[in-house]
Design a protein around this motif. Sequence first.
Motif: not given
Length: 292
Positions: A106-132
């Motif tokens: 589910n697209g909406k559920a997935r968006k909420e999951t990704v946003a929640s996890l990036l916030n939980q691990v304190n990576l929200w500010a760099v969400r658009n940066k390449a992980v590499a």
Amino acid sequence: MLTVTNLVHVYGNGTRALDGVSLEVPKGMFGLLGPNGAGKSTLMRSIATLQTPTSGSIRFGDIDVIAQPDQLRRTLGYLPQDFGVYPRVSAWELLDHMAILKGVANGKARKETVASLLNQVNLWAVRNKAVAGFSGGMRQRFGIAQALIGQPQLIIVDEPTAGLDPEERNRFLNLLAEIGENVVVILSTHIVEDVADLCPKMAVLAGGRIQLEGAPAELMQALQGRVWKKTIDKAALEDHRARYQVISTRLFAGRTVIHVLADADPGEGFELVDGGLEDVYFSTLAASRRAA
């Protein structure tokens, strides 16, 4: 509860990586300590269904892990020692892709999951940066985020703090501590401080066998009054090894500090010290080497 019973794994070249390993791992943080080559990664890979052991059994609750690997994978989060990432793919895109692979359709559920996890691990500010392009610590935190997709009940992290600077290590360990309050988390490492800081229960694996198991505080208490320290010249080390049960050595200001295990005062300038988890670990390894 994760239950491992008499697990054996022999590689094709005859190497016996696991030799009758049995463990019971309750909910919470569990530390698996051992030197490189002890069999830790083989054990973690077997529990994570990435390889099938030669014999023995693994159960997680009602799941027979060896017979029902797909069921275990639905409730498993795994952060291996090394993991690759796609170049030029952002943290958001990669985590979204991994969520799809884990069945979050589910697209909406997935968006909420990704946003929640990036916030939980304190990576929200760099969400658009390449992980590499992430630092080592940021990559490990991203690794935990992907391991948490789907709210797993069993999480395995293999050597997660190796190579991290002190600040990133503390941040990562705090994150693990929060996660480990409600699920089974196995922390496999050779870094004693990680286990001392986080884990109410632990085991030492060496030579493919469990050498010691228990609560760190109780294991340290068992060594009280038995660990002695002395500073010597490096040239005198072999003589002291021959005469005493030396469990660890380290260089300090050009001289060698040794810890020995003895039930009574060895004399000759030794002083009694409080036995820490490092002494528990090194004395266990020393005993396993003597028995080999």
